[in-house]
Design an enzyme around this catalytic site. Structure first.
Site, PDB file in Angstrom:
ATOM      1  N   ARG A   1      21.203  17.393 -27.587  1.00 55.51           N
ATOM      2  CA  ARG A   1      20.158  18.340 -28.004  1.00 55.51           C
ATOM      3  C   ARG A   1      18.766  17.829 -27.601  1.00 55.51           C
ATOM      4  O   ARG A   1      17.870  18.631 -27.337  1.00 55.51           O
ATOM      5  CB  ARG A   1      20.240  18.586 -29.504  1.00 55.51           C
ATOM      6  CG  ARG A   1      21.424  19.459 -29.829  1.00 55.51           C
ATOM      7  CD  ARG A   1      21.487  19.813 -31.278  1.00 55.51           C
ATOM      8  NE  ARG A   1      22.328  20.989 -31.457  1.00 55.51           N
ATOM      9  CZ  ARG A   1      22.738  21.442 -32.627  1.00 55.51           C
ATOM     10  NH1 ARG A   1      22.376  20.838 -33.726  1.00 55.51           N
ATOM     11  NH2 ARG A   1      23.482  22.516 -32.706  1.00 55.51           N
TER      12      ARG A   1
ATOM     13  N   LYS B   1      38.044  30.762 -40.390  1.00 53.55           N
ATOM     14  CA  LYS B   1      38.169  31.972 -41.196  1.00 53.55           C
ATOM     15  C   LYS B   1      37.947  33.256 -40.424  1.00 53.55           C
ATOM     16  O   LYS B   1      36.995  33.359 -39.660  1.00 53.55           O
ATOM     17  CB  LYS B   1      37.152  31.925 -42.332  1.00 53.55           C
ATOM     18  CG  LYS B   1      37.401  30.830 -43.329  1.00 53.55           C
ATOM     19  CD  LYS B   1      36.364  30.944 -44.411  1.00 53.55           C
ATOM     20  CE  LYS B   1      36.561  29.927 -45.498  1.00 53.55           C
ATOM     21  NZ  LYS B   1      35.349  29.816 -46.308  1.00 53.55           N
TER      22      LYS B   1
ATOM     23  N   GLY C   1      26.062  28.444 -34.659  1.00 47.09           N
ATOM     24  CA  GLY C   1      25.769  29.625 -35.474  1.00 47.09           C
ATOM     25  C   GLY C   1      24.936  30.648 -34.723  1.00 47.09           C
ATOM     26  O   GLY C   1      25.203  31.854 -34.784  1.00 47.09           O
TER      27      GLY C   1
ATOM     28  N   GLY D   1      29.070  24.217 -31.139  1.00 45.94           N
ATOM     29  CA  GLY D   1      29.908  23.724 -32.230  1.00 45.94           C
ATOM     30  C   GLY D   1      31.136  23.001 -31.739  1.00 45.94           C
ATOM     31  O   GLY D   1      31.095  22.269 -30.757  1.00 45.94           O
TER      32      GLY D   1
HETATM   33  P1  AMP Z   1      34.847  27.190 -37.479  1.00 44.13           P
HETATM   34  O1  AMP Z   1      33.704  26.439 -38.058  1.00 44.13           O
HETATM   35  O2  AMP Z   1      35.187  28.449 -38.212  1.00 44.13           O
HETATM   36  O3  AMP Z   1      34.736  27.393 -35.987  1.00 44.13           O
HETATM   37  O4  AMP Z   1      36.132  26.278 -37.736  1.00 44.13           O
HETATM   38  C1  AMP Z   1      36.267  25.013 -37.171  1.00 44.13           C
HETATM   39  C2  AMP Z   1      37.233  24.229 -37.998  1.00 44.13           C
HETATM   40  O5  AMP Z   1      38.446  24.948 -38.077  1.00 44.13           O
HETATM   41  C3  AMP Z   1      37.568  22.870 -37.410  1.00 44.13           C
HETATM   42  O6  AMP Z   1      37.104  21.886 -38.269  1.00 44.13           O
HETATM   43  C4  AMP Z   1      39.098  22.881 -37.350  1.00 44.13           C
HETATM   44  O7  AMP Z   1      39.674  21.690 -37.816  1.00 44.13           O
HETATM   45  C5  AMP Z   1      39.465  24.012 -38.266  1.00 44.13           C
HETATM   46  N1  AMP Z   1      40.778  24.570 -37.940  1.00 44.13           N
HETATM   47  C6  AMP Z   1      41.170  25.125 -36.789  1.00 44.13           C
HETATM   48  N2  AMP Z   1      42.450  25.473 -36.842  1.00 44.13           N
HETATM   49  C7  AMP Z   1      42.902  25.151 -38.067  1.00 44.13           C
HETATM   50  C8  AMP Z   1      44.159  25.273 -38.741  1.00 44.13           C
HETATM   51  N3  AMP Z   1      45.191  25.797 -38.129  1.00 44.13           N
HETATM   52  N4  AMP Z   1      44.219  24.830 -40.016  1.00 44.13           N
HETATM   53  C9  AMP Z   1      43.144  24.288 -40.634  1.00 44.13           C
HETATM   54  N5  AMP Z   1      41.954  24.160 -40.057  1.00 44.13           N
HETATM   55  C10 AMP Z   1      41.825  24.582 -38.792  1.00 44.13           C
END
Ligand code: AMP
Length: 394
Positions: A37, A198, A374, A351
């Site tokens: 960054r 999510k 984000g 990210g």
């Molecule tokens: P996000 O911030 O929504 O992009 O999510 C990223 C996070 O999702 C990372 O820390 C991953 O470890 C987690 N992640 C991805 N796939 C899975 C899974 N199948 N089960 C639990 N966590 C997950």
């Protein structure tokens, strides 16, 4: 981009306040573990120095929540930036207090100073007008180059722009051009890979991408909510029970729009959430109780790669499994490797997916890797980013 940049304004010899995104990761010894960054801010800083500006930089670091906390000091950034620029970076002891004011006053042409962490000021995250005015009073021109915080309406990213001529730096220009182009004029087939935790976090972006892409490939924990909605057993996998209808709506919308929605066919499951847990691969409709899905399986990887080979534009946001644990990083890494060899416009939202690509040493095989997780997500959703809206139109 329809916003003015540093090229569109006369700033020779002027005092310029630049909002950067120096929110870098660092370890318990306060050693910066990834300086990307800071490096990303250099083109704008160097341009200002070439124009004999008096350069006043500001940024946040971490979440000190409006209090002065030495562990969040930007001293580590001043040191690293100094090394990268090959010149002294003067660090103010405060943000808009007596030390910052005195140092800004005394700053000469071609000199660089850095204000302390803007989030030491309680007004920063409230977009407080008094703070915005004080920040503005330090300089004659405001430049926003902090793409990573452009989705936040804070004093140093938005408020200050009301009190000074405000333009963007080169990083924001580059981010908007690459992502904007990929979205607005994609060479088809246009495909998006979405992973992460999510469905609820990604619903906005799924909705907006369904209007544009030819294929949407889903991975990560998000997939299990879809499986549950399809009536599969998902064991102990992360699943948003209250989003099952939403998952069904997404599937219906994809069908109605003629978008090919791809979900994993097999998954690597583990006994518990740990790096060395027992694991195995099963079909997604044969998940046993007492296990959790942590990654996409080999058949899914092969199917996704086969599909992606046809793409001419690819957007990727979010890891396809728990990539922090080696045995569940296979899906994310294999997709990253396969993408490296595919001849297409490839844009990665910041990210975790960006980190995985960097870690694999594949960054130079991508068209653009965003510096803002984000912010890039909100941009892909089609939302207006306040830090960019506040800048002068061309
Ligand atoms: P996000 O911030 O929504 O992009 O999510 C990223 C996070 O999702 C990372 O820390 C991953 O470890 C987690 N992640 C991805 N796939 C899975 C899974 N199948 N089960 C639990 N966590 C997950």
């Amino acid at each position: 981009m329809n916003k003015k940049t540093v090229r569109d304004i006369d700033l020779k010899g002027k005092k310029v306040l630049v909002r950067c995104d120096f929110n870098v990761p660092y370890d318990e010894n306060r050693v910066i573990t990834d300086n990307r960054r800071i490096v990303a801010a250099l083109p704008t800083i160097n341009y200002l120095l070439e124009n004999n500006c008096k350069v006043i930089l500001c940024s946040h670091l971490g979440r000190p929540k409006g209090e002065v906390k030495p562990e969040f000091s930007l001293d580590i950034v001043a040191k690293e930036l100094s090394r990268l620029l090959g010149k002294e970076v003067i660090l103010a002891k405060d943000v808009v207090g007596p030390d910052a004011v005195a140092k800004a006053e005394a700053l000469g042409e071609g000199e660089v100073m850095l204000l302390e962490n803007v989030r030491f000021e309680a007004g920063e995250e409230q977009n407080d007008e008094e703070l915005s005015k004080k920040l503005a009073s330090l300089a004659e021109v405001y430049v926003n180059d902090a793409f990573g915080t452009a989705h936040r309406a804070h004093s140093s990213t938005t408020g200050v722009a009301s009190f000074l001529p405000a333009v963007s730096g080169f990083l924001i220009e580059k981010e908007l051009n690459f992502m904007g182009d990929a979205i607005a004029n994609p060479v088809r087939p246009f495909m998006a890979i979405l992973g992460g935790k999510k469905v609820s976090d990604k619903i906005g972006v799924i909705d907006s991408l369904l209007e544009k892409v030819d294929t949407l490939l889903i991975g990560g924990a998000m997939a299990y909510t879809f499986f549950k909605a399809m009536g599969y057993n998902v064991g102990d996998s992360i699943c948003e029970e209250d989003k099952l209808d939403l998952a069904r709506e997404i599937m219906d919308k994809a069908k109605a729009k003629g978008v090919k929605l791809m979900l994993p066919v097999d998954t690597r499951i583990g006994k518990e959430f740990s790096a060395d847990t027992e694991s195995k691969v099963v079909k997604c409709d044969e998940m046993p109780d007492g296990w959790e899905g942590f990654d996409i399986g080999p058949e899914t990887i092969a199917a996704y790669v086969e599909e992606l080979k046809n793409a001419k534009t690819i957007i990727w946001n979010g890891p396809l499994g728990v990539f922090e644990f080696e045995q569940f990083a296979v899906g994310t890494n294999e997709i990253a490797k396969a993408l490296a060899d595919i001849d297409a416009v490839k844009v990665v939202g910041g990210g975790d997916s960006a980190a995985a690509i960097e870690k694999a040493g594949l960054a130079d095989k991508f068209t653009h890797i965003s510096t803002g997780g984000g912010a890039s997500l909100e941009f892909l959703e089609g939302k207006k980013l306040p830090g960019i809206e506040a800048l002068q139109d061309k």
